[in-house]
Write a protein that holds these residues in place. Sequence first.
Motif, PDB file in Angstrom:
ATOM      1  N   GLU A  82       0.830  -1.193   0.000  1.00  0.00           N
ATOM      2  CA  GLU A  82       0.000   0.000   0.000  1.00  0.00           C
ATOM      3  C   GLU A  82       0.874   1.258   0.000  1.00  0.00           C
ATOM      4  O   GLU A  82       0.555   2.252  -0.674  1.00  0.00           O
ATOM      5  CB  GLU A  82      -0.930  -0.001   1.220  1.00  0.00           C
ATOM      6  CG  GLU A  82      -1.843   1.211   1.327  1.00  0.00           C
ATOM      7  CD  GLU A  82      -2.835   1.339   0.175  1.00  0.00           C
ATOM      8  OE1 GLU A  82      -3.432   2.433   0.043  1.00  0.00           O
ATOM      9  OE2 GLU A  82      -3.025   0.372  -0.598  1.00  0.00           O
ATOM     10  N   ARG A  85       2.115   1.661  -3.494  1.00  0.00           N
ATOM     11  CA  ARG A  85       1.038   2.102  -4.382  1.00  0.00           C
ATOM     12  C   ARG A  85       0.746   3.590  -4.236  1.00  0.00           C
ATOM     13  O   ARG A  85       0.445   4.275  -5.230  1.00  0.00           O
ATOM     14  CB  ARG A  85      -0.234   1.292  -4.097  1.00  0.00           C
ATOM     15  CG  ARG A  85      -1.377   1.562  -5.076  1.00  0.00           C
ATOM     16  CD  ARG A  85      -2.651   0.857  -4.657  1.00  0.00           C
ATOM     17  NE  ARG A  85      -3.229   1.466  -3.467  1.00  0.00           N
ATOM     18  CZ  ARG A  85      -3.953   2.581  -3.469  1.00  0.00           C
ATOM     19  NH1 ARG A  85      -4.199   3.208  -4.609  1.00  0.00           N
ATOM     20  NH2 ARG A  85      -4.451   3.055  -2.354  1.00  0.00           N
ATOM     21  N   THR A  86       0.849   4.103  -2.994  1.00  0.00           N
ATOM     22  CA  THR A  86       0.502   5.506  -2.730  1.00  0.00           C
ATOM     23  C   THR A  86       1.724   6.430  -2.737  1.00  0.00           C
ATOM     24  O   THR A  86       1.636   7.571  -2.289  1.00  0.00           O
ATOM     25  CB  THR A  86      -0.213   5.620  -1.372  1.00  0.00           C
ATOM     26  OG1 THR A  86       0.637   5.096  -0.333  1.00  0.00           O
ATOM     27  CG2 THR A  86      -1.520   4.846  -1.378  1.00  0.00           C
TER      28      THR A  86
END
Length: 227
Positions: A82, A85-86
């Motif tokens: 995550e 991804r961010t």
Amino acid sequence: MTENPMSRPAASALPPGAAIPRRGLMLVLSSPSGAGKSTIARALLEAEDGLEMSVSVTTRPPRPGERDGEHYHFITPEAYHELVRTNGLLEHARVFDNFYGTPRAPVEQALAGGRDVLFDIDWQGTQQVAENARADLVSVFILPPSVGELERRLKTRAQDSDEVVAKRMAKALDEISHYPEYDYILVNDDLERSIADVRAILRAERLRRQRRVGLADFVNAMRHAED
């Protein structure tokens, strides 16, 4: 009696003891294994106020004696992906079956507060940091004085087999080839001098005009002190 203007104390734009606000910097140290990077990093952290070590995230489990938040931030693979991804990591890599990375948020918070962050990462991590935040980066590559001395240090320090030392040496020679990508190059033939040289680099980079975000206000206050 006419007062001599030169006898008056100069007007100060800052209160006594105050410093011009500045943005922090990211100081990256890289070197082949055995060149002395970790020893220099420890000395810097002990000697320099306002310098803190970057704490990486990892998906591997803690080893005996390791504490979360001090040695690493131990997170799940889901939390790691995550962050990737961010764009929450300044640099990241897979090492065997585990993932590692430098979280962006705490580094940005430190830099905005005028604190400097020390990184102990390799040339690949340094490339990623440069892509993400080049203006804040100061990179230093530490070379051994010779290939023979590096091999001697590896054999003395690790007490590994000749096969393992040979693999480390081959990796070291590949790492050394990336020296042109760094801002500063040091040859660590004298540890105390190398520590002093890195401290000198840090001091000079802290004075760089672009990082001193309070400089314009300071100068303007001096210009208008007598208005």
